[in-house]
Design an enzyme around this catalytic site. Sequence first.
Site, PDB file in Angstrom:
ATOM      1  N   TYR A   1      50.214  50.755  65.116  1.00  0.00           N
ATOM      2  CA  TYR A   1      50.767  49.418  65.367  1.00  0.00           C
ATOM      3  C   TYR A   1      49.704  48.351  65.055  1.00  0.00           C
ATOM      4  CZ  TYR A   1      52.120  45.402  68.298  1.00  0.00           C
ATOM      5  OH  TYR A   1      52.401  44.141  68.768  1.00  0.00           O
TER       6      TYR A   1
ATOM      7  N   HIS B   1      45.999  44.123  69.448  1.00  0.00           N
ATOM      8  CA  HIS B   1      45.763  45.516  69.052  1.00  0.00           C
ATOM      9  C   HIS B   1      45.194  45.621  67.633  1.00  0.00           C
ATOM     10  CE1 HIS B   1      47.134  46.752  72.886  1.00  0.00           C
ATOM     11  NE2 HIS B   1      48.189  45.958  72.743  1.00  0.00           N
TER      12      HIS B   1
ATOM     13  N   ARG C   1      43.979  44.205  83.418  1.00  0.00           N
ATOM     14  CA  ARG C   1      43.605  43.825  82.049  1.00  0.00           C
ATOM     15  C   ARG C   1      44.257  42.510  81.641  1.00  0.00           C
ATOM     16  NH1 ARG C   1      46.767  44.820  77.822  1.00  0.00           N
ATOM     17  NH2 ARG C   1      45.897  44.395  75.763  1.00  0.00           N
TER      18      ARG C   1
HETATM   19  P1  NAI Z   1      60.137  42.626  71.301  1.00  0.00           P
HETATM   20  O1  NAI Z   1      60.043  44.067  70.964  1.00  0.00           O
HETATM   21  O2  NAI Z   1      60.764  42.242  72.595  1.00  0.00           O
HETATM   22  O3  NAI Z   1      60.886  41.848  70.128  1.00  0.00           O
HETATM   23  C1  NAI Z   1      60.772  42.210  68.782  1.00  0.00           C
HETATM   24  C2  NAI Z   1      62.121  42.029  68.137  1.00  0.00           C
HETATM   25  O4  NAI Z   1      62.019  42.414  66.764  1.00  0.00           O
HETATM   26  C3  NAI Z   1      63.218  42.904  68.778  1.00  0.00           C
HETATM   27  O5  NAI Z   1      64.295  42.104  69.227  1.00  0.00           O
HETATM   28  C4  NAI Z   1      63.645  43.845  67.665  1.00  0.00           C
HETATM   29  O6  NAI Z   1      65.038  44.132  67.635  1.00  0.00           O
HETATM   30  C5  NAI Z   1      63.215  43.070  66.412  1.00  0.00           C
HETATM   31  N1  NAI Z   1      62.971  43.995  65.307  1.00  0.00           N
HETATM   32  C6  NAI Z   1      62.274  45.161  65.322  1.00  0.00           C
HETATM   33  N2  NAI Z   1      62.348  45.773  64.129  1.00  0.00           N
HETATM   34  C7  NAI Z   1      63.093  44.978  63.330  1.00  0.00           C
HETATM   35  C8  NAI Z   1      63.554  45.076  61.997  1.00  0.00           C
HETATM   36  N3  NAI Z   1      63.219  46.126  61.213  1.00  0.00           N
HETATM   37  N4  NAI Z   1      64.328  44.082  61.505  1.00  0.00           N
HETATM   38  C9  NAI Z   1      64.684  43.025  62.276  1.00  0.00           C
HETATM   39  N5  NAI Z   1      64.291  42.871  63.551  1.00  0.00           N
HETATM   40  C10 NAI Z   1      63.507  43.835  64.073  1.00  0.00           C
HETATM   41  O7  NAI Z   1      58.647  42.045  71.228  1.00  0.00           O
HETATM   42  P2  NAI Z   1      58.073  40.683  71.812  1.00  0.00           P
HETATM   43  O8  NAI Z   1      57.298  40.994  73.031  1.00  0.00           O
HETATM   44  O9  NAI Z   1      59.108  39.657  71.857  1.00  0.00           O
HETATM   45  O10 NAI Z   1      57.002  40.325  70.686  1.00  0.00           O
HETATM   46  C11 NAI Z   1      57.346  39.545  69.558  1.00  0.00           C
HETATM   47  C12 NAI Z   1      56.266  39.719  68.497  1.00  0.00           C
HETATM   48  O11 NAI Z   1      55.003  39.370  69.030  1.00  0.00           O
HETATM   49  C13 NAI Z   1      56.153  41.146  67.973  1.00  0.00           C
HETATM   50  O12 NAI Z   1      55.886  41.091  66.574  1.00  0.00           O
HETATM   51  C14 NAI Z   1      54.946  41.701  68.704  1.00  0.00           C
HETATM   52  O13 NAI Z   1      54.282  42.681  67.935  1.00  0.00           O
HETATM   53  C15 NAI Z   1      54.096  40.458  68.894  1.00  0.00           C
HETATM   54  N6  NAI Z   1      53.268  40.539  70.078  1.00  0.00           N
HETATM   55  C16 NAI Z   1      53.822  40.361  71.330  1.00  0.00           C
HETATM   56  C17 NAI Z   1      53.020  40.418  72.451  1.00  0.00           C
HETATM   57  C18 NAI Z   1      53.548  40.130  73.815  1.00  0.00           C
HETATM   58  O14 NAI Z   1      52.742  40.123  74.758  1.00  0.00           O
HETATM   59  N7  NAI Z   1      54.840  39.874  74.013  1.00  0.00           N
HETATM   60  C19 NAI Z   1      51.586  40.741  72.340  1.00  0.00           C
HETATM   61  C20 NAI Z   1      51.127  40.906  70.988  1.00  0.00           C
HETATM   62  C21 NAI Z   1      51.946  40.803  69.906  1.00  0.00           C
HETATM   63  C1  15L Z   2      51.334  43.919  72.235  1.00  0.00           C
HETATM   64  O1  15L Z   2      51.000  43.841  71.061  1.00  0.00           O
HETATM   65  C2  15L Z   2      52.724  44.264  72.612  1.00  0.00           C
HETATM   66  O2  15L Z   2      53.654  43.735  71.700  1.00  0.00           O
HETATM   67  C3  15L Z   2      53.090  43.848  74.020  1.00  0.00           C
HETATM   68  O3  15L Z   2      54.273  44.515  74.404  1.00  0.00           O
HETATM   69  C4  15L Z   2      51.957  44.162  74.997  1.00  0.00           C
HETATM   70  O4  15L Z   2      51.769  45.541  75.070  1.00  0.00           O
HETATM   71  C5  15L Z   2      50.680  43.497  74.527  1.00  0.00           C
HETATM   72  O5  15L Z   2      50.378  43.833  73.190  1.00  0.00           O
HETATM   73  C6  15L Z   2      49.464  43.828  75.389  1.00  0.00           C
HETATM   74  O6  15L Z   2      48.455  44.267  74.845  1.00  0.00           O
HETATM   75  O7  15L Z   2      49.527  43.592  76.604  1.00  0.00           O
END
Ligand code: NAI
Ligand code: 15L
Length: 264
Positions: free
Chosen positions: A134, A111, A172
Amino acid sequence: MKRLLITGAAGGLGTVMREKLAHLADTLRLSDMTEMGEAKPNEEIVICDLGDAAAVEELVKDCDGIVHFGGKSTEGPWSVINNANIQGVMNLYEAARKNGMPRIVFASSNHAIGFYKQDQVIDNTVYPRPDGLYGVSKVFGEAVANAYHDKFGQETAIVRIGSSFPEPRNHRMLSTWMSYDDFAGMITRIFDVPKLGCPIIYGASDNTASFWDNSNIAWLGWKPQDNAESFRAKVDASTAKPSPDAPDVVFQGGMFCADTIHED
Ligand code: NAI
Ligand code: 15L
């Protein structure tokens, strides 16, 4: 490594990588602002808010590497994004600067470049085109990583993750999907290479329909093994194909491009 810190350890990727990255260090320090369950013998658990500078400085102490997953992972109110992804990233890099500059994997996102069109293939030299607040926060994180590299030599792998889930959930994601195994393999290479610098890496499997060209980081030696194409028939059968002018078909960032500003 002696100690690897994983932030966001209660989240989707954190929970998976807690298992898949355990081989990288004697001890995993796992952190989130919510519960992460019981610590195993090789684990330390620290609950803290990334927006709390003193807590983050303590968190980073004695770590040889950091996988920074913690943060707001979707569009949301600015106050939440600001605390987690702006102040939180600042706190992490300042803590790293004061504590031996451990190598960082920064979970950026597609993003950050979401407004590029799906009919373009882009590499890691393109100008950011964030598709919302974001995405803006991820561009900020990428900029901090670059500044700390150029000023202080802090090494970071900036990973513009596509969609890292067990399987692609829609059409996508046949382009953006990254399997957990491919991501764990990438992170392993990031900590293995003698010199990292501050590269931008697109986080996607070897997808036939990819939007992204990773040839500039071929030196990393990361060779993703999976391909979302093997899920195409399943996705075709389970999800309706969006119309050709839908954001999910036009823009790399998909529906995030059509989202609004979430007011507090
Ligand atoms: P998620 O939302 O499942 O995990 C993020 C974690 O960060 C959560 O457990 C949440 O409690 C913690 N968090 C949020 N705000 C916080 C704060 N202020 N202090 C401490 N902890 C905090 O997301 P996911 O899918 O595991 O993604 C992990 C990382 O990868 C994120 O930074 C996300 O932006 C990035 N990302 C993930 C993608 C995906 O496809 N899973 C795609 C693109 C980016
Ligand atoms: C992200 O950045 C998000 O963290 C994840 O939840 C998905 O939405 C992913 O991008 C996506 O573009 O599929």
